[in-house]
Design an enzyme around this catalytic site. Structure first.
Site, mmCIF file in Angstrom:
data_model
loop_
_atom_site.group_PDB
_atom_site.id
_atom_site.type_symbol
_atom_site.label_atom_id
_atom_site.label_comp_id
_atom_site.label_asym_id
_atom_site.label_seq_id
_atom_site.Cartn_x
_atom_site.Cartn_y
_atom_site.Cartn_z
ATOM 1 N N TYR A 51 12.950 3.190 -1.729
ATOM 2 C CA TYR A 51 12.471 4.573 -1.552
ATOM 3 C C TYR A 51 13.554 5.597 -1.903
ATOM 4 O O TYR A 51 13.257 6.768 -2.119
ATOM 5 C CB TYR A 51 12.002 4.829 -0.114
ATOM 6 C CG TYR A 51 10.824 3.994 0.348
ATOM 7 C CD1 TYR A 51 9.993 3.346 -0.555
ATOM 8 C CD2 TYR A 51 10.548 3.861 1.705
ATOM 9 C CE1 TYR A 51 8.926 2.565 -0.121
ATOM 10 C CE2 TYR A 51 9.481 3.101 2.151
ATOM 11 C CZ TYR A 51 8.676 2.444 1.239
ATOM 12 O OH TYR A 51 7.623 1.680 1.687
ATOM 13 N N HIS A 108 10.745 -6.731 0.380
ATOM 14 C CA HIS A 108 9.741 -5.744 -0.038
ATOM 15 C C HIS A 108 8.689 -6.316 -0.987
ATOM 16 O O HIS A 108 7.500 -6.040 -0.843
ATOM 17 C CB HIS A 108 10.444 -4.551 -0.708
ATOM 18 C CG HIS A 108 9.667 -3.284 -0.641
ATOM 19 N ND1 HIS A 108 10.258 -2.041 -0.683
ATOM 20 C CD2 HIS A 108 8.348 -3.044 -0.534
ATOM 21 C CE1 HIS A 108 9.333 -1.098 -0.591
ATOM 22 N NE2 HIS A 108 8.165 -1.695 -0.515
ATOM 23 N N GLN A 161 3.798 -6.980 5.696
ATOM 24 C CA GLN A 161 3.231 -5.646 5.473
ATOM 25 C C GLN A 161 2.518 -5.618 4.125
ATOM 26 O O GLN A 161 3.136 -5.842 3.080
ATOM 27 C CB GLN A 161 4.348 -4.589 5.516
ATOM 28 C CG GLN A 161 3.822 -3.162 5.431
ATOM 29 C CD GLN A 161 4.926 -2.126 5.443
ATOM 30 O OE1 GLN A 161 5.047 -1.305 4.532
ATOM 31 N NE2 GLN A 161 5.763 -2.156 6.484
ATOM 32 N N THR A 241 1.823 4.827 8.424
ATOM 33 C CA THR A 241 1.156 6.013 7.899
ATOM 34 C C THR A 241 2.184 7.110 7.701
ATOM 35 O O THR A 241 3.366 6.941 8.012
ATOM 36 C CB THR A 241 0.024 6.440 8.858
ATOM 37 O OG1 THR A 241 -0.775 7.438 8.236
ATOM 38 C CG2 THR A 241 0.571 6.952 10.188
ATOM 39 N N SER A 244 2.911 15.243 6.339
ATOM 40 C CA SER A 244 3.873 16.347 6.426
ATOM 41 C C SER A 244 3.421 17.372 7.460
ATOM 42 O O SER A 244 4.101 18.370 7.685
ATOM 43 C CB SER A 244 4.012 17.020 5.057
ATOM 44 O OG SER A 244 2.745 17.524 4.641
#
Length: 288
Positions: A51, A108, A161, A241, A244
């Site tokens: 990320y 990942h 995940q 989840t 903003s």
């Protein structure tokens, strides 16, 4: 509000809902978003090396003033640089995030380590034994990927995940069978995709019907997102989840206070979702 937890197969507990720093925050400064999430009640923060914002995730934690012991922190192993190991990669992540350990460290993508999954898993175990992470697991692992590492695992993956929502639930059954067998918690990203990316699908009317019933029973507002997150929660899924908006963040956390779906409503979402196979993050899964 205390966030409820799920038991892991290694004896630890994980908050059932996490604030993610991928997708909308990918490659961006995450400090303000993390601060907003913590200020509004999130304790589980889900990051990743790929990320590109682990440093500002750490800045957000520092700025929040929240003690590290009250937070649950996840990061994920990206592609390894030459000479690096899962342990050394995690040490760099810890330096970026300004913490001594993470609670959960995931591989990942299996596709980053073709032909090396067994070796990489042993490296994950090494990182856990070194005290750099409390739990280890995987992300975007198919049933075959899981079987590969289970051949050599002395520590079981605690979590997998994956993209999980009603439009892929049927396709996830081979995964879920292994998850059940080894008590691996299923973690979901993209869980609300049918509402945001798949508007106009068969689930729309079903979700609205259930939402109206829940709202009437509760005597307080219930959103479409809370219906799907409640469906995931009742299946024992860890929800990742993001938002903003403070109002939306509080709404996600409030899901645990929404009345439960009936077994019939859960079955209706299952069968309706099964009418359409739709992945929204296709690059994270082998072609089907």
């Amino acid at each position: 509000m205390t966030v409820s937890t799920l038991p892991l197969n290694d004896g630890h507990q994980v908050p059932w809902i996490a604030f993610g720093t991928g997708t909308a925050l990918f490659g961006k400064d995450a400090e303000a978003a993390i601060r907003l999430a913590i200020d509004n009640g999130f304790t589980h923060l889900d990051g990743a090396q790929v990320y590109g914002n682990e440093d500002t995730l750490g800045d957000g934690i520092v700025a929040s003033g929240k003690p590290r012991s009250e937070l649950y922190l996840t990061t994920k192993l990206g592609k390894l640089q030459p000479g690096a190991t899962p342990k050394s990669a995690l040490q760099e992540s810890l330096r970026q995030m300004k913490v001594d350990y993470v609670d959960l460290y995931l591989i990942h993508q299996a596709s980053n380590h073709v032909g090396q999954l067994k070796e990489i898993w042993k490296g994950m175990e090494e990182a856990q034994r070194a005290g750099l992470t409390k739990s280890i697991g995987v992300s975007n692992f198919t049933a075959d990927n899981l079987k590969t590492i289970l051949e050599v695992a002395t520590i079981l993956p605690a979590i997998n995940q994956v993209e999980a929502h009603p439009y892929v639930w049927k396709a996830l059954q081979p995964n879920l069978a292994i998850h059940d067998q080894y008590k691996i918690v299923t973690s979901s990203y993209g869980g609300l995709s049918p509402l945001f990316r798949g508007k106009g699908g068969p689930l729309d009317s079903v979700v609205e019907q259930i939402r109206a019933r829940l709202e009437k029973n509760r005597g307080a507002p219930v959103s479409d997102g809370q219906v799907l997150n409640k469906w995931l929660q009742q299946k024992g899924v860890l929800v990742v989840t993001t938002s903003s908006k403070a109002e939306r963040i509080r709404e996600y956390l409030d899901t645990q206070n929404v009345p439960e779906l009936t077994p019939e409503e859960i079955a209706l979402i299952d069968t309706t979702g099964g009418k359409l196979h739709q992945r929204y993050f296709r690059d994270n899964w082998p072609p089907e």
